[in-house]
Write an enzyme that holds these catalytic residues in place. Structure first.
Site, short mmCIF file in Angstrom:
data_model
loop_
_atom_site.label_atom_id
_atom_site.label_comp_id
_atom_site.label_asym_id
_atom_site.label_seq_id
_atom_site.Cartn_x
_atom_site.Cartn_y
_atom_site.Cartn_z
N ASP A 38 21.18 -1.49 -58.09
CA ASP A 38 19.75 -0.94 -57.59
C ASP A 38 18.90 -0.93 -58.42
O ASP A 38 18.96 -0.79 -59.58
CB ASP A 38 19.81 0.44 -56.97
CG ASP A 38 20.74 0.70 -55.77
OD1 ASP A 38 21.03 -0.39 -55.16
OD2 ASP A 38 21.19 1.86 -55.42
N TYR A 66 30.41 4.73 -65.28
CA TYR A 66 28.90 4.95 -65.01
C TYR A 66 28.64 6.01 -65.67
O TYR A 66 29.48 7.05 -65.76
CB TYR A 66 28.57 5.35 -63.63
CG TYR A 66 28.57 4.02 -62.74
CD1 TYR A 66 27.57 3.09 -62.54
CD2 TYR A 66 29.89 3.53 -62.18
CE1 TYR A 66 27.74 2.02 -61.73
CE2 TYR A 66 30.09 2.40 -61.15
CZ TYR A 66 28.95 1.81 -61.17
OH TYR A 66 29.26 0.69 -60.14
N ASP A 80 19.78 9.85 -53.51
CA ASP A 80 19.27 9.46 -54.76
C ASP A 80 17.80 10.02 -54.94
O ASP A 80 17.33 10.48 -54.14
CB ASP A 80 19.37 8.10 -55.28
CG ASP A 80 18.59 7.33 -54.60
OD1 ASP A 80 17.79 7.52 -53.86
OD2 ASP A 80 18.72 5.89 -54.67
N ARG A 179 26.03 7.95 -55.79
CA ARG A 179 25.43 8.75 -55.38
C ARG A 179 25.98 9.95 -54.26
O ARG A 179 25.52 11.04 -54.20
CB ARG A 179 24.18 8.29 -54.61
CG ARG A 179 24.39 7.24 -53.87
CD ARG A 179 23.15 6.28 -53.52
NE ARG A 179 23.50 4.84 -53.00
CZ ARG A 179 23.11 4.54 -51.81
NH1 ARG A 179 22.19 5.36 -51.05
NH2 ARG A 179 23.55 3.25 -51.51
#
Length: 300
Positions: A38, A66, A80, A179
């Site tokens: 994103d 991550y 998010d 998320r």
């Protein structure tokens, strides 16, 4: 110029922005990325060039690592920090590292996630975020993902007026929504939550330390040293099994022929075929004949 450049994607740019930049820098249309990030997420984004674009699906299918931050205290429609607030609940207690660690370890292994409403997954030909934007009710699909490991980042707890933030590192399978993971972890702690920051530190065997910024790529181009940044195609498929063939079989492979299935190759996964350590093709078991293998990708 065939190979992979592990780009460090910066915040504010899309994955496609980097593809367009690399097409211009490398002067080729055959450029593809290996997993969308994103715009507000930064991290490792391997970019495949020319012949390497043939391995995009195999790099995309690898596990990812991550570094994520969770904020407890309110949830958002997008799960998010970019979305509108949906639910609030003040965090007025102290939550210990031990309690957070327990919540994190409860999600290790195979878990089921409901796909976020604000995502590009299609239901009946329409993307979920299109349903959301048009206020159309829709049943969101679920999927099984694997959380290989998840670890609390020491000293990452930050207490604000009505909120509490903490960070964790997670290694997971392709298709995992971090998320959604943050939301679920928050729920297990008794609070609405959302993902407030995300960095991808590893994917497809490429790490943050190996990645280069767009500015570094442009500088190498100006110095005519762009090849110094390019990893060979073989690096991108090192997670696949490999099978060495003789010269006669190698000729058949480069011509894209089906072959008798060797007993030593995996039956359910694609694998590399090499001749004298040169990658010739990626093969897999023939879907209709257990005794044959067929090419998935052949390299020139």
């Amino acid at each position: 110029m065939d190979g992979i450049i592990p780009v460090w994607k910066e915040k504010g740019k899309t994955s496609h922005d980097y593809v367009m930049e690399l097409r211009r820098i490398c002067q080729t249309k055959k450029v593809g990325h290996t997993g969308t990030l994103d715009p507000e997420v930064e991290g490792v984004l391997p970019i495949c060039i020319n012949q390497a674009t043939k391995i995009v699906p195999f790099l995309t299918d690898t596990k990812k690592t991550y570094l994520a931050e969770v904020t407890l205290g309110y949830s958002t429609e997008t799960e998010d920090f970019t979305g509108e607030i949906v639910t609030k609940k003040s965090v007025n207690e102290t939550i210990s590292e031990q309690t957070i660690n327990h919540a994190l370890q409860n999600v290790v292994g195979n878990i089921t996630q409901t796909v976020p409403l604000y995502s590009a997954v299609k239901v009946n030909g329409m993307k979920l975020y299109e349903y959301a934007r048009n206020n159309i009710p829709v049943d969101r699909p679920s999927r099984q993902v694997l959380i290989e490991s998840i670890n609390f980042i020491p000293l990452s707890i930050k207490k604000e007026t009505d909120l509490l933030r903490f960070s964790f590192e997670v290694t997971c399978s392709k298709g995992t929504y971090i998320r959604t993971l943050c939301v679920d972890i928050g729920a297990s702690l008794g609070y609405p939550a959302h993902m407030s920051a995300l960095v991808r530190t590893e994917t497809g065997g490429f790490t943050q330390d190996q990645s280069v910024t767009l500015a570094e790529i442009k500088k190498k181009k100006e110095e005519n040293n762009l090849n110094e940044l390019i990893f060979p195609i073989t690096y991108g498929v090192k997670h696949l099994a490999s099978y060495q063939v003789d010269e006669k079989t190698a000729t058949k492979v480069v011509n894209g022929q089906k072959l008798p299935r060797p007993t030593s190759v995996p039956s359910d996964q694609p694998f590399c075929i090499e001749y004298q350590d040169d990658l010739l093709a990626i093969y897999q078991k023939h879907p209709d004949n257990d005794y044959e293998i067929k090419p998935v990708r052949v390299f020139q």
